[in-house]
Scaffold this active site. Structure first.
Site, PDB file in Angstrom:
ATOM      1  N   ASP A   8      20.658  74.178  28.785  1.00 14.48           N
ATOM      2  CA  ASP A   8      21.060  75.378  28.064  1.00 14.48           C
ATOM      3  C   ASP A   8      21.465  75.031  26.629  1.00 14.48           C
ATOM      4  O   ASP A   8      21.808  73.899  26.324  1.00 14.48           O
ATOM      5  CB  ASP A   8      22.181  76.131  28.794  1.00 14.48           C
ATOM      6  N   ASP A  12      24.056  76.150  23.912  1.00 11.40           N
ATOM      7  CA  ASP A  12      25.261  76.925  23.626  1.00 11.40           C
ATOM      8  C   ASP A  12      25.559  76.873  22.137  1.00 11.40           C
ATOM      9  O   ASP A  12      25.331  75.852  21.482  1.00 11.40           O
ATOM     10  CB  ASP A  12      26.453  76.365  24.411  1.00 11.40           C
ATOM     11  N   ASP A  60      35.429  67.274  26.757  1.00 14.60           N
ATOM     12  CA  ASP A  60      35.736  66.225  27.726  1.00 14.60           C
ATOM     13  C   ASP A  60      35.348  64.827  27.272  1.00 14.60           C
ATOM     14  O   ASP A  60      36.150  63.903  27.299  1.00 14.60           O
ATOM     15  CB  ASP A  60      35.103  66.560  29.086  1.00 14.60           C
TER      16      ASP A  60
HETATM   17  P1  ATP Z   1      24.955  70.118  31.762  1.00 12.45           P
HETATM   18  O1  ATP Z   1      23.767  69.498  31.111  1.00 12.45           O
HETATM   19  O2  ATP Z   1      25.146  69.687  33.179  1.00 12.45           O
HETATM   20  O3  ATP Z   1      25.067  71.609  31.584  1.00 12.45           O
HETATM   21  P2  ATP Z   1      27.149  70.053  29.931  1.00 12.45           P
HETATM   22  O4  ATP Z   1      27.811  68.919  29.219  1.00 12.45           O
HETATM   23  O5  ATP Z   1      26.416  71.042  29.092  1.00 12.45           O
HETATM   24  O6  ATP Z   1      26.204  69.428  31.026  1.00 12.45           O
HETATM   25  P3  ATP Z   1      28.702  72.290  30.855  1.00 12.45           P
HETATM   26  O7  ATP Z   1      29.479  72.433  32.111  1.00 12.45           O
HETATM   27  O8  ATP Z   1      27.553  73.167  30.598  1.00 12.45           O
HETATM   28  O9  ATP Z   1      28.261  70.762  30.790  1.00 12.45           O
HETATM   29  O10 ATP Z   1      29.778  72.400  29.692  1.00 12.45           O
HETATM   30  C1  ATP Z   1      29.413  72.582  28.329  1.00 12.45           C
HETATM   31  C2  ATP Z   1      30.354  71.805  27.437  1.00 12.45           C
HETATM   32  O11 ATP Z   1      31.703  72.267  27.600  1.00 12.45           O
HETATM   33  C3  ATP Z   1      30.417  70.311  27.721  1.00 12.45           C
HETATM   34  O12 ATP Z   1      29.390  69.617  27.053  1.00 12.45           O
HETATM   35  C4  ATP Z   1      31.795  69.933  27.200  1.00 12.45           C
HETATM   36  O13 ATP Z   1      31.769  69.757  25.815  1.00 12.45           O
HETATM   37  C5  ATP Z   1      32.618  71.180  27.496  1.00 12.45           C
HETATM   38  N1  ATP Z   1      33.354  71.089  28.777  1.00 12.45           N
HETATM   39  C6  ATP Z   1      32.935  71.501  30.004  1.00 12.45           C
HETATM   40  N2  ATP Z   1      33.883  71.296  30.933  1.00 12.45           N
HETATM   41  C7  ATP Z   1      34.948  70.759  30.291  1.00 12.45           C
HETATM   42  C8  ATP Z   1      36.253  70.344  30.687  1.00 12.45           C
HETATM   43  N3  ATP Z   1      36.644  70.404  31.968  1.00 12.45           N
HETATM   44  N4  ATP Z   1      37.088  69.854  29.724  1.00 12.45           N
HETATM   45  C9  ATP Z   1      36.698  69.780  28.439  1.00 12.45           C
HETATM   46  N5  ATP Z   1      35.489  70.155  28.013  1.00 12.45           N
HETATM   47  C10 ATP Z   1      34.619  70.641  28.907  1.00 12.45           C
HETATM   48 MG    MG Z   2      25.553  72.872  29.924  1.00 13.02          MG
END
Ligand code: ATP
Ligand code: MG
Length: 423
Positions: A68, A70, A142
């Protein structure tokens, strides 16, 4: 000032980002989703900051296709909502805007936010609902590799946390002090392990220590969050690597304590077998087949289930099948218990696991009863059997002997032949 000191919103203001110009990174607009580009450009043309944020930037830098895209901006939610006709504001704790496009595509746009952690006292999981600057938004994330921004104004990468260096060095590092950040939100422990497994990167020593120190606190998190993150680990295409790292860091046993006695020993053959099953699921996913959740759960627990079964004797044939099915019904939910998997997933895993009795305790010429083949979960059972090296469908093949009931029915349907005709 080190990054670990910069966990407060005020100190973030003094943080200067490293700007990596277009010529020094590999993100091309061609690889960015066209609708996400539209959103970025509209915000930019209205005078707002418009960044691609989070996992999308990480994946583009790694040369992978993001799941995705964002968007982060300094425009407040009401303003974003007004800029995009087909959009809606969602979220109670933190409001963000979903912009809808044809074909069901959604681009999520969120206003930069600051972490509320510094005002939470010692509480785990404080509210996270105040808007902030890009620096604050980077510091609330994170992992450093998840805190990079791509700026549509000049196509640069904006790095407040040393994420690009870590990405190039293959390191998973928590943003800020990992002991504090993982205590505030222990789900980050799972996220660190997932991203390490997925990228093949190494946890930095401090982040790894914090993973091991705070894994038990996962029990304090809402069970639905833990379950969702765990399912993402198992369905993310790197489940086998995840299992090994979750074992090494003991995260696996904080999640599922009943697996510890079986998968925990360093030379556990069961864990190696479970990793092998999950590797097959990873391959299926890479080939475009998404395995259903009950199959994934059954694969994770299967070698443990076999270990439990070793304590019993199973007679051959039907009696063994029935005993096996009862064992699965009893032991599988017990093994899965600590994580609140959806009831329907556990139930399904028991049903398809129970059907494995047909391949474990076959009778010569046994044919699958029609009522088994007609079960809604028969296809999933075949997938599980395939994973375990059995062919459930073969029991349905031409060589198989019809059931007693069928034989009787066929006899009844056969036309009566007179002795004369027979002569
Ligand atoms: P994926 O490819 O699995 O979607 P992602 O890193 O994009 O991995 P998401 O759950 O979509 O994970 O979260 C988007 C963003 O939000 C992350 O890249 C991170 O920067 C932030 N994030 C998500 N969860 C947390 C958390 N528990 N604490 C701090 N930041 C978070
Ligand atoms: Mg994501």
């Amino acid at each position: 000032m080190t990054q670990a000191d910069l966990t407060t919103a005020e100190s973030a203001d003094s943080l200067e980002p490293r700007i990596i110009p277009r010529a020094e990174h590999n993100i091309s607009r061609r690889d960015v989703d066209p609708e996400a580009l539209k959103v970025l450009y509209r915000l930019h043309n209205q005078g707002y900051l418009a960044y691609l944020v989070g996992g999308g930037v990480r994946d583009l830098l790694l040369g992978r296709r993001p799941k995705d895209f964002d968007v982060g901006t300094d425009a407040p939610p009401g303003q974003i909502r007004r800029l995009f006709g087909n959009s809606r504001v969602i979220g109670r704790r933190f409001r963000l805007v979903q912009v809808f496009f044809r074909g069901g595509k959604i681009i999520e746009v969120s206003t930069f936010r600051r972490t509320a952690e510094e005002t939470d006292g010692d509480e785990v999981l404080g509210a996270n609902n105040t808007y902030g600057t890009p620096a604050q938004d980077a510091l609330r994330r994170d992992l450093t590799i998840n805190a990079l921004f791509y700026n549509i104004a000049d196509f640069s990468v904006v790095d407040y946390v040393g994420g690009l260096k870590d990405l190039r060095a293959g390191l998973i590092r928590a943003v800020g002090d990992p002991q504090v950040r993982f205590h505030r939100d222990p789900v980050r422990v799972l996220r660190a392990v997932r991203h390490a497994a997925r990228t093949g990167f190494t946890l930095t020593p401090e982040t790894r220590q914090a993973v091991e120190a705070h894994a038990q606190e996962l029990a304090l998190c809402p069970s639905s969050r833990v379950r969702d993150e765990l399912m993402r680990d198992l369905k993310g295409g790197a489940a086998a690597a995840w299992l090994e790292l979750a074992h090494d860091t003991r995260v696996l046993y904080c999640l599922l304590p009943s697996l510890e006695a079986i998968y925990g020993p360093p030379d556990s053959a069961e864990r190696v077998q479970a990793a092998g099953l999950l590797a097959k699921l990873d391959q299926a996913l890479a080939a475009g087949q998404a395995p259903p959740e009950p199959v994934i759960l059954a694969a994770l627990l299967w070698p443990a289930l076999e270990a439990v079964a070793q304590r019993e004797e199973f007679p051959p044939g039907r009696a063994g099948r029935v005993q096996w099915s009862l064992l699965v019904r009893r032991a599988l939910p017990e093994l899965a218990q600590a994580v609140s998997f959806p009831k329907r997933v556990v139930e399904r895993a028991c049903q398809i696991g129970g059907l494995m009795g047909f391949v474990r305790y076959p009778l010569p010429d046994q044919r699958l009863p029609k009522k088994v083949r007609d079960k809604g979960y028969f296809a999933e059972a075949c997938t599980l059997a395939g994973l375990l090296g059995h062919d459930l469908k073969a029991l349905d093949g031409p060589g198989a002997r019809p059931s007693k009931k069928r034989r009787r029915r066929r006899r009844r349907r056969r036309p009566h032949r007179s002795p004369a005709a027979a002569a």
